[in-house]
Design an enzyme around this catalytic site. Sequence first.
Site, PDB file in Angstrom:
ATOM      1  N   MET A  30       0.353  -3.247   0.226  1.00 17.85           N
ATOM      2  CA  MET A  30       1.234  -4.291   0.277  1.00 17.85           C
ATOM      3  C   MET A  30       1.998  -3.972   2.233  1.00 17.85           C
ATOM      4  SD  MET A  30       4.571  -4.326  -2.674  1.00 17.85           S
ATOM      5  CE  MET A  30       5.385  -2.573  -2.001  1.00 17.85           C
ATOM      6  N   GLY A  31       1.377  -3.382   3.081  1.00 20.51           N
ATOM      7  CA  GLY A  31       1.339  -4.150   4.574  1.00 20.51           C
ATOM      8  C   GLY A  31       1.907  -2.728   4.754  1.00 20.51           C
ATOM      9  N   TYR A  32       1.672  -2.569   6.052  1.00 17.60           N
ATOM     10  CA  TYR A  32       2.583  -1.824   7.190  1.00 17.60           C
ATOM     11  C   TYR A  32       1.803  -0.177   7.203  1.00 17.60           C
ATOM     12  CZ  TYR A  32       6.434  -0.216   9.947  1.00 17.60           C
ATOM     13  OH  TYR A  32       6.804   0.422  10.920  1.00 17.60           O
ATOM     14  N   HIS A  34      -1.264   2.155   7.216  1.00 21.76           N
ATOM     15  CA  HIS A  34      -0.915   3.440   7.917  1.00 21.76           C
ATOM     16  C   HIS A  34      -2.495   4.244   7.591  1.00 21.76           C
ATOM     17  CE1 HIS A  34      -0.405   5.311   4.368  1.00 21.76           C
ATOM     18  NE2 HIS A  34       0.831   4.400   3.596  1.00 21.76           N
ATOM     19  N   HIS A  37      -3.737   3.773   4.365  1.00 23.21           N
ATOM     20  CA  HIS A  37      -4.724   3.013   3.921  1.00 23.21           C
ATOM     21  C   HIS A  37      -6.310   3.150   4.473  1.00 23.21           C
ATOM     22  CE1 HIS A  37      -0.419   1.794   3.338  1.00 23.21           C
ATOM     23  NE2 HIS A  37      -0.579   0.518   1.966  1.00 23.21           N
ATOM     24  N   LYS A 150      -2.204   9.522  -3.423  1.00 20.86           N
ATOM     25  CA  LYS A 150      -0.440   8.763  -3.930  1.00 20.86           C
ATOM     26  C   LYS A 150       0.378   8.804  -5.546  1.00 20.86           C
ATOM     27  CE  LYS A 150       2.598   7.269  -1.531  1.00 20.86           C
ATOM     28  NZ  LYS A 150       3.342   6.607  -1.507  1.00 20.86           N
ATOM     29  N   MET A 185       1.559  10.121   3.620  1.00 18.88           N
ATOM     30  CA  MET A 185       1.939   9.326   4.310  1.00 18.88           C
ATOM     31  C   MET A 185       2.526   8.424   3.477  1.00 18.88           C
ATOM     32  SD  MET A 185      -0.946   8.980   6.869  1.00 18.88           S
ATOM     33  CE  MET A 185      -0.838  10.484   8.213  1.00 18.88           C
ATOM     34  N   ARG A 188       6.600   4.150   3.674  1.00 13.29           N
ATOM     35  CA  ARG A 188       8.118   4.304   3.707  1.00 13.29           C
ATOM     36  C   ARG A 188       8.717   5.087   4.019  1.00 13.29           C
ATOM     37  NH1 ARG A 188       8.051   2.616  -2.067  1.00 13.29           N
ATOM     38  NH2 ARG A 188       8.884   0.476  -2.551  1.00 13.29           N
TER      39      ARG A 188
HETATM   40  O1  PAF Z   1       0.229   0.323  -4.147  1.00 17.41           O
HETATM   41  C1  PAF Z   1       0.564  -0.376  -3.436  1.00 17.41           C
HETATM   42  O2  PAF Z   1       0.829  -0.631  -2.255  1.00 17.41           O
HETATM   43  C2  PAF Z   1       1.000  -1.947  -4.407  1.00 17.41           C
HETATM   44  O3  PAF Z   1       1.443  -1.076  -5.718  1.00 17.41           O
HETATM   45  C3  PAF Z   1      -0.289  -2.300  -4.884  1.00 17.41           C
HETATM   46  C4  PAF Z   1      -1.648  -2.060  -5.577  1.00 17.41           C
HETATM   47  C5  PAF Z   1      -0.756  -3.794  -2.902  1.00 17.41           C
HETATM   48  C6  PAF Z   1       0.141  -4.123  -5.603  1.00 17.41           C
HETATM   49  O4  PAF Z   1       0.745  -4.198  -5.380  1.00 17.41           O
END
Ligand code: PAF
Length: 282
Positions: A30-32, A34, A37, A150, A185, A188
């Site tokens: 969902m971006g942002y 860190h 990711h 997480k 991490m 939020r």
């Molecule tokens: O973990 C997330 O960031 C979200 O729940 C996902 C898997 C991208 C689905 O929107």
Amino acid sequence: MQVIENKVQLRAALKQARAGGKSVGFVPTMGYLHDGHAALIDRARNENDVAVVSVFVNPTQFGPNEDLAAYPRDAERDLALMRAHGVDLAFFPGVEDLYPPGYTTYVTVEGPMTQTLCGRSRPGHFRGVATIVTKLFHLVAPDRAYFGQKDCQQVAVLQRMVRDLDFDLQIVVCPTVREVDGLAMSSRNVYLSAEQRTQAPRIAQALFEAREMIAKGERRATVLAEYIKKSIATIDSAAIDYVSIADSQTLSDCEMISGEVLIAVAVKIGRTRLIDNIRVEV
Ligand code: PAF
């Protein structure tokens, strides 16, 4: 890196990228972004010929009183991180591209797995996650998809969904990445005030201390859960949503620690809801 903004372009780009039988690793986000990711992306990069990352703040997994509008977004920063980590295709779809007007189809994983833990306080959340991940899996058709430990309940739900719906892909679960003080991490974490940020690592500390107690022989789930609750309650303005000690596969509560268990917590610090967990095997 190709930046793609709609599903028609994505399909075309993937058709080319996959030519000659190349494997595809996919990191849905969902971006942002860190370092958590980044670790998923690095693993996808290392284990596949083509690395695809999606950034989509999925409205269907947010409840009416949750932080959809406020959810942090920074596409430029996300693109810089993806470039630095060798992503091939960055997919940034719009809401109408994935949920066109008149959209009515949802995927539900039934049973206790989606009703316990976060499912209790976030009804509909896992239906939204299962729906968007199904759509993304159909669009990307990855060989492997990467998720962080997480989000342990999300992982369990998606593993069940992949099994039940016969998706031809492997879910790869990667360890939780932590700040140096232990805080897991999360995008939020940016919501936390400076004071809340100094106190938030007590969540992870409580989990690590519970692990120590188990190593020293404690097996009673209620004793461990009480200990964690008391530790977390020392954080100013903390409201505990749950402390769960459960079977790591089914997520059903355990009375005694045996086999592999998941110790999972959700806590609101002020208005910020944080989750964390550890897996312990005895
Ligand atoms: O973990 C997330 O960031 C979200 O729940 C996902 C898997 C991208 C689905 O929107």
